[in-house]
Structures are given as C-alpha cells and as structure tokens.
Design an enzyme around this catalytic site. Structure first.
Site, PDB file in Angstrom:
ATOM      1  CD1 TRP A  38       1.036 -39.138 121.103  1.00 14.70           C
ATOM      2  CD2 TRP A  38       1.680 -40.857 122.373  1.00 14.70           C
ATOM      3  NE1 TRP A  38      -0.038 -39.520 121.863  1.00 14.70           N
ATOM      4  CE2 TRP A  38       0.330 -40.565 122.656  1.00 14.70           C
ATOM      5  CE3 TRP A  38       2.307 -41.900 123.058  1.00 14.70           C
ATOM      6  CZ2 TRP A  38      -0.406 -41.279 123.608  1.00 14.70           C
ATOM      7  CZ3 TRP A  38       1.574 -42.599 123.986  1.00 14.70           C
ATOM      8  CH2 TRP A  38       0.237 -42.291 124.246  1.00 14.70           C
ATOM      9  CG  ASN A  39       2.357 -45.864 119.874  1.00 13.13           C
ATOM     10  OD1 ASN A  39       2.515 -45.277 118.804  1.00 13.13           O
ATOM     11  ND2 ASN A  39       1.576 -46.922 119.996  1.00 13.13           N
ATOM     12  N   PRO A  99       5.453 -36.292 112.209  1.00 13.51           N
ATOM     13  CG  PRO A  99       7.618 -36.097 113.053  1.00 13.51           C
ATOM     14  CD  PRO A  99       6.655 -35.466 112.091  1.00 13.51           C
ATOM     15  CD  GLU A 149      -2.266 -49.988 110.368  1.00 12.21           C
ATOM     16  OE1 GLU A 149      -2.842 -50.508 111.346  1.00 12.21           O
ATOM     17  OE2 GLU A 149      -1.869 -50.651 109.398  1.00 12.21           O
ATOM     18  CB  CYS A 208      -2.490 -49.405 118.368  1.00 14.00           C
ATOM     19  SG  CYS A 208      -1.207 -50.235 117.408  1.00 14.00           S
ATOM     20  CD  GLU A 216      -6.559 -47.059 121.902  1.00 10.18           C
ATOM     21  OE1 GLU A 216      -6.876 -45.959 121.435  1.00 10.18           O
ATOM     22  OE2 GLU A 216      -5.823 -47.859 121.307  1.00 10.18           O
ATOM     23  CD  GLU A 237       1.324 -48.789 108.645  1.00 11.85           C
ATOM     24  OE1 GLU A 237       1.343 -48.921 109.886  1.00 11.85           O
ATOM     25  OE2 GLU A 237       1.730 -47.766 108.069  1.00 11.85           O
TER      26      GLU A 237
HETATM   27  P1  NDP Z   1      -3.873 -38.909 117.646  1.00 10.33           P
HETATM   28  O1  NDP Z   1      -5.013 -39.431 116.883  1.00 10.33           O
HETATM   29  O2  NDP Z   1      -4.114 -37.874 118.669  1.00 10.33           O
HETATM   30  O3  NDP Z   1      -2.779 -38.293 116.645  1.00 10.33           O
HETATM   31  C1  NDP Z   1      -2.217 -39.038 115.605  1.00 10.33           C
HETATM   32  C2  NDP Z   1      -1.540 -38.092 114.634  1.00 10.33           C
HETATM   33  O4  NDP Z   1      -2.529 -37.374 113.873  1.00 10.33           O
HETATM   34  C3  NDP Z   1      -0.686 -37.020 115.310  1.00 10.33           C
HETATM   35  O5  NDP Z   1       0.454 -36.776 114.543  1.00 10.33           O
HETATM   36  C4  NDP Z   1      -1.623 -35.845 115.315  1.00 10.33           C
HETATM   37  O6  NDP Z   1      -0.992 -34.610 115.472  1.00 10.33           O
HETATM   38  C5  NDP Z   1      -2.279 -35.992 113.957  1.00 10.33           C
HETATM   39  N1  NDP Z   1      -3.546 -35.279 113.791  1.00 10.33           N
HETATM   40  C6  NDP Z   1      -4.442 -34.907 114.749  1.00 10.33           C
HETATM   41  N2  NDP Z   1      -5.514 -34.296 114.176  1.00 10.33           N
HETATM   42  C7  NDP Z   1      -5.289 -34.294 112.838  1.00 10.33           C
HETATM   43  C8  NDP Z   1      -6.037 -33.810 111.704  1.00 10.33           C
HETATM   44  N3  NDP Z   1      -7.235 -33.233 111.842  1.00 10.33           N
HETATM   45  N4  NDP Z   1      -5.510 -33.973 110.474  1.00 10.33           N
HETATM   46  C9  NDP Z   1      -4.308 -34.590 110.303  1.00 10.33           C
HETATM   47  N5  NDP Z   1      -3.556 -35.049 111.340  1.00 10.33           N
HETATM   48  C10 NDP Z   1      -4.044 -34.910 112.590  1.00 10.33           C
HETATM   49  O7  NDP Z   1      -3.149 -40.189 118.249  1.00 10.33           O
HETATM   50  P2  NDP Z   1      -2.029 -40.250 119.365  1.00 10.33           P
HETATM   51  O8  NDP Z   1      -0.797 -39.583 118.873  1.00 10.33           O
HETATM   52  O9  NDP Z   1      -2.626 -39.816 120.649  1.00 10.33           O
HETATM   53  O10 NDP Z   1      -1.714 -41.807 119.410  1.00 10.33           O
HETATM   54  C11 NDP Z   1      -2.464 -42.715 120.130  1.00 10.33           C
HETATM   55  C12 NDP Z   1      -3.489 -43.400 119.259  1.00 10.33           C
HETATM   56  O11 NDP Z   1      -2.859 -43.983 118.135  1.00 10.33           O
HETATM   57  C13 NDP Z   1      -4.188 -44.541 119.969  1.00 10.33           C
HETATM   58  O12 NDP Z   1      -5.551 -44.526 119.713  1.00 10.33           O
HETATM   59  C14 NDP Z   1      -3.560 -45.772 119.369  1.00 10.33           C
HETATM   60  O13 NDP Z   1      -4.362 -46.901 119.437  1.00 10.33           O
HETATM   61  C15 NDP Z   1      -3.301 -45.321 117.979  1.00 10.33           C
HETATM   62  N6  NDP Z   1      -2.255 -46.144 117.376  1.00 10.33           N
HETATM   63  C16 NDP Z   1      -2.584 -47.037 116.396  1.00 10.33           C
HETATM   64  C17 NDP Z   1      -1.634 -47.891 115.860  1.00 10.33           C
HETATM   65  C18 NDP Z   1      -1.975 -48.840 114.769  1.00 10.33           C
HETATM   66  O14 NDP Z   1      -1.060 -49.235 114.029  1.00 10.33           O
HETATM   67  N7  NDP Z   1      -3.202 -49.258 114.576  1.00 10.33           N
HETATM   68  C19 NDP Z   1      -0.255 -47.901 116.355  1.00 10.33           C
HETATM   69  C20 NDP Z   1      -0.005 -46.890 117.357  1.00 10.33           C
HETATM   70  C21 NDP Z   1      -0.987 -46.066 117.856  1.00 10.33           C
HETATM   71  P3  NDP Z   1      -0.578 -34.080 116.963  1.00 10.33           P
HETATM   72  O15 NDP Z   1      -0.856 -35.153 117.938  1.00 10.33           O
HETATM   73  O16 NDP Z   1       0.847 -33.790 116.814  1.00 10.33           O
HETATM   74  O17 NDP Z   1      -1.424 -32.901 117.234  1.00 10.33           O
END
Ligand code: NDP
Length: 484
Positions: A152-153, A177, A250, A284, A381, A458
């Site tokens: 979501w960021n 998303p 990622e 992240c 984190e 990426e």
């Molecule tokens: P989440 O891990 O909670 O969610 C990421 C995505 O995965 C969401 O769309 C979520 O759905 C989906 N998801 C959750 N469970 C499953 C599953 N079992 N199967 C498939 N998809 C699933 O991350 P956040 O949204 O809270 O984002 C924050 C995290 O993302 C931090 O740890 C951050 O470091 C990381 N991040 C990494 C980046 C990188 O490039 N390395 C860049 C930006 C963020 P939903 O949430 O809609 O339920």
C-alpha cells in the site's frame, strides 16, 4: 475530487463490477473519511481476469516488439499528462503528502513505462558459435500470464514497476493492489487500454490476501511477483513453489545507514531523514538503523534533532505539508507500540514519540539515540517514521553489526573517503546500496533484496530476466555423428 471509480475492477479492457463481492472501503488516512466503496473480487471476476489474460497474451506476444513498446510509451505520456490528478488520488488513497505524490508516484511509474517501452524492441537472444559451422542461438520468450501483487505504500508505482517490464516482454498481467489502496492501479489499467493495449493484457482485480492466493494458485499463471512483507512473502513463495512457478519477492527490510566521521554533515543528516521520514517512514528500503561514528555523533544528533523538529505535518493536500499520516489506525498503533517498546528498553528519545493531531493516523517524526543492536526497534521493521541511531567506533565493527540481521534489502554509506565507501559497500549484505545518497531508485538501476528481503530484481535491464525466459536452439550444420 471524485475518488470513487467507475467500478471495482478493470478486466478485459473495461471496468467491471460484481456486487456479490465483500464490500471494501477506501479511507483517507488524514481524516478517516470514506472516499470510495468497492467490492472484492468474486471467483467469477478472478476467472474473467485470468481467462482474458490467457486469451490476450498469445496475440500480444506476437505483436512487433516496437509496437508493444509504443503502447507503453503512449501510456507513459498519458500518466504524465494526468500527473496532477493521479497525485491527488494517490494522496487521498495513501495519505502521502501531495508534495511527494506529484514527483514520486505516477511520475516514477511513467519513467518505468518509458524505460521498458524503449527496451521492448531491443530484447534479443544471442548467437553462440560452436565450431565446424555449428551454432546455437537463444530466443527470449515471454512467460505467459503473470500475477502482480502490491503493497500500500506506492500503489501506482508498484503496479508500473511490475506491469511495464512484464508487458514489454510480451506477457499479460493480472494485478491485485493492496486492499487499502485500490484506486490508482485501476487508472493505470484504463490508461494502458487508451494507449492501445489489447483488452485483457493488463487487468486489475481487488481484494484481500485470499484473492491474491487464488490468483497465485491458478494453473494458468506462469509467474508471480509480490511486493509485501516477509510473512506474506513466505506464503506466496510457498504457493508459487507448489506450482513450480518462478517468483520475484520484494519484501521488507531493516537496512543500515552508516555515517563515518568524515561525512558531509548536512548530507548525512539529509540522507538519514530521507531514509526514515519520506512517506511517513513507510518505505521498504528505509535505513532505519543509522550507525553514526563516535567523532561526528554529537554534531549529527544536534542537526538531526533541529531539522526533524522542523518537519511540517498536516493536511496532505496542502502543498506545504512535508509529512502525512500512516496508512491506517492499525499501522499507527503498531508504530506507537514500537516507540513504547524502545522507551521501555532504555532508548533515549531525542524528538517526537507521540501521535499527532486531532484526526487521522499521524505519528510525529521520531528519533531514538542510544539504541542497541538487541533492542526490538533495531531488529524489526517498524514501517513508520521512527529512526534509531546507534553508535560505532571501527569500520570492521560496523560492517559486522550492519550485516547481523535476517534482512538484506538496502544499505547506505556516508563518507568522503572514496576507497572506504566502495570497500564497505562491497562487504554489506544488501541488494541495493547508496553511497552519499539514500533511497533514490531511478528506473535505470536494478532494485531488490537478498536474504529475507527477497530475490529477483525490478527495474533496469535486470528486470528482463524476471519476466522472460530463454529458449536455446542448437543447429547442426553437418552430418549427425551417431555412435549407433
Ligand atoms: P503485506 O505483506 O501485508 O501485503 C502485500 C500484498 O500481498 C497485499 O496486496 C496483500 O493483500 C497480499 N497478500 C496477503 N496475503 C496474501 C496471500 N496469502 N497470497 C497472496 N497475496 C497476499 O504488505 P503490506 O501491504 O502491509 O506492505 C508493507 C510491506 O511491504 C512491508 O514489509 C514493506 O517492507 C514491504 N514492501 C517492500 C517493498 C520492496 O520493494 N522490497 C516496497 C514496498 C513495501 P491485502 O493486504 O490487500 O490483504
């Protein structure tokens, strides 16, 4: 502005609704006002998106590469034309200040579409001479139907970082998303169609983790790319492994940012602030463990405190605002929990430390000094505006401590000693490093992690490896020498 989209999903070239799906509310994190009501994807919507992708992909892959590239270039131009409107929508959906979303979100997405649009026609295999006239050659092929799942960021940026290279390589993508930020990926899908992408080549379906899981498990899906937490990464990678599907992960980080005595003070302070407070710390790659050498520490802390106290929190739609709220009440409470934990473990609060304002999910930019490696705030984190400053004396010591983490997304070094900068970076266990800068991610540069922060890259030419495969072809030019 009207944030409510025409419908919840964008599938097969058009907006699509299925009111049977669970209701999802998108809220403005600065006020908690509901800005859009959507429905999560039902199995019928997921099926429609995957079937359309499977149908569209073969035709898209057969297009002239230069024409595929042209679609991405047109989409980049459309994003730029609409940057102001997209920035406002991203601000409403995420709470990030408009001063950031005008320059960092759709704008960087457009850069990415442009980069891979230009690259599309330059993707080639190679000819491999084998002697005696024999040779082999390689063909770079698309993978097929790919799934992208976003955090979501950086909603539209993440969608572009996945869609642009995937489509340039001839794949189709179904993107989900984060349920917290569903709006701007829909705009990207519409823009791609307007730019000439055939229906079904890029679809967006909404929902929570279960929708993502259903996409990953589908037999038609050839590849999965996730941006999210380590915890989700483990689940998605396991699900991809069950289908023997390649994956790009990622994930999160706890990155070190090392400031040596000879660093430019203002640059080092600025880098540490960029690496902790941009997007209210929800990045992240943030350098949340700031190791400061003992000779510069007092001056560093004084300037850091002064500049941090001057950060303007407020209405994210106000052009002067420098920091907005966190994404949700839950994230705000989580971050405040880490602040309480750091105080309880004996860290010294230099500035900040509290929730801010009468509405929304704001947390003051917070700096802790005297943090030790063992404290929770230095190990986990936080994903909020909380910087931990740790002292150090020697280069070997700081490299060992910087690497003593399960994560390995990013790292930074501030020093004027060019030899030391490169020596230290070479020893740091991180996928992305910065020397005398922090958190800049131009599309030309590969981005990604090592260790628990994930794998695959990426951006940059390296991303082509994540979205295509090589077919090797051996060509016999002479008689077949069979021993039978
Ligand atoms: P989440 O891990 O909670 O969610 C990421 C995505 O995965 C969401 O769309 C979520 O759905 C989906 N998801 C959750 N469970 C499953 C599953 N079992 N199967 C498939 N998809 C699933 O991350 P956040 O949204 O809270 O984002 C924050 C995290 O993302 C931090 O740890 C951050 O470091 C990381 N991040 C990494 C980046 C990188 O490039 N390395 C860049 C930006 C963020 P939903 O949430 O809609 O339920």
């Amino acid at each position: 502005m009207q944030a409510q989209p025409e419908a919840s999903h964008f599938v097969d070239g058009r907006y699509l609704e299925d009111a049977a799906g669970a209701v999802m509310e998108s809220r403005y994190p600065a006020t908690d006002a509901v800005i859009a009501r959507l429905h999560a994807a039902t199995p019928a919507v997921i099926e429609a998106a995957l079937a359309a992708a499977a149908r569209a992909q073969a035709d898209w892959a057969a297009w002239k590469p230069v024409e595929r590239g042209r679609v991405l270039l047109r989409a980049a131009a459309l994003l730029r034309e609409r940057n102001a409107e997209l920035a406002e929508l991203e601000t409403l959906d995420t709470g990030k200040p408009i001063s950031e979303t005008l320059v960092a979100d759709a704008a960087s997405g457009a850069d990415c579409l442009e980069f891979f649009g230009g690259l599309a026609a330059a993707l080639t295999g190679e000819a491999i001479p084998l002697g005696a006239g024999d040779f082999a050659y390689t063909l770079r092929e698309p993978l097929g139907v790919c799934v992208g799942i976003g955090a979501w960021n950086y909603p539209i940026q993440i969608a572009c970082w996945k869609a642009a290279p995937a489509l340039a390589c001839g794949n189709a993508m179904v993107f989900k998303p984060s349920e917290l930020t569903p709006l701007t990926a829909l705009r990207l899908a519409a823009v791609l169609v307007e730019a000439g992408a055939p229906p079904g080549v890029f679809s967006v379906v909404q929902g929570a983790g279960d929708v993502g899981a259903a996409l990953v498990a589908d037999a038609r899906v050839a590849k999965v790319s996730l941006t999210g937490s380590v915890e989700t990464g483990r689940k998605v990678y396991a699900a991809a492994a069950a289908g023997l599907k390649p994956a790009t992960m990622e994930l999160g980080g706890k990155s070190p940012l090392i400031v040596f005595d000879d660093a430019d003070l203002e640059d080092a302070v600025g880098g540490a602030m960029l690496g902790n407070f941009y997007s209210a710390g929800q990045v992240c790659s943030n350098g949340t463990r700031v190791f400061v050498q003992k000779g510069i520490r007092a001056r560093f802390l004084a300037r850091l405190a002064a500049r941090t106290r001057a950060i303007r929190l407020g209405d994210p739609l106000d052009a002067d605002t420098q920091m907005g709220p966190l994404i949700s009440a839950g994230q705000r409470d989580r971050v405040l929990g880490y602040i309480d934990g750091a105080l309880a473990e004996g860290a010294r609060l230099l500035t900040g430390g509290r929730a801010w304002g009468n509405a929304g999910w704001f947390v003051e930019p917070t700096v802790f000094d005297g943090v030790t490696d063992a404290m929770k705030v230095a190990r986990e984190e936080v994903f909020g505006p909380v910087m931990s400053v740790l002292g150090f004396s020697e280069e070997d010591e700081v490299v060992a401590r910087a690497n003593a983490t399960p994560f390995g997304l990013a790292a930074g070094v501030f020093t004027r000693d060019i030899a030391r900068a490169h020596r230290v970076v070479a020893r740091l266990q991180a996928g992305t490093c910065w020397i005398n800068s922090y958190n800049l991610t131009p599309v030309e540069m590969p981005f990604g992690g090592v260790k628990a922060s994930g794998f695959g890259r990426e951006n940059g030419r390296a991303a082509v490896e994540a979205w295509s495969r090589l077919k090797a072809v051996h060509v016999g030019m002479g008689p077949v020498d069979a021993p039978f």
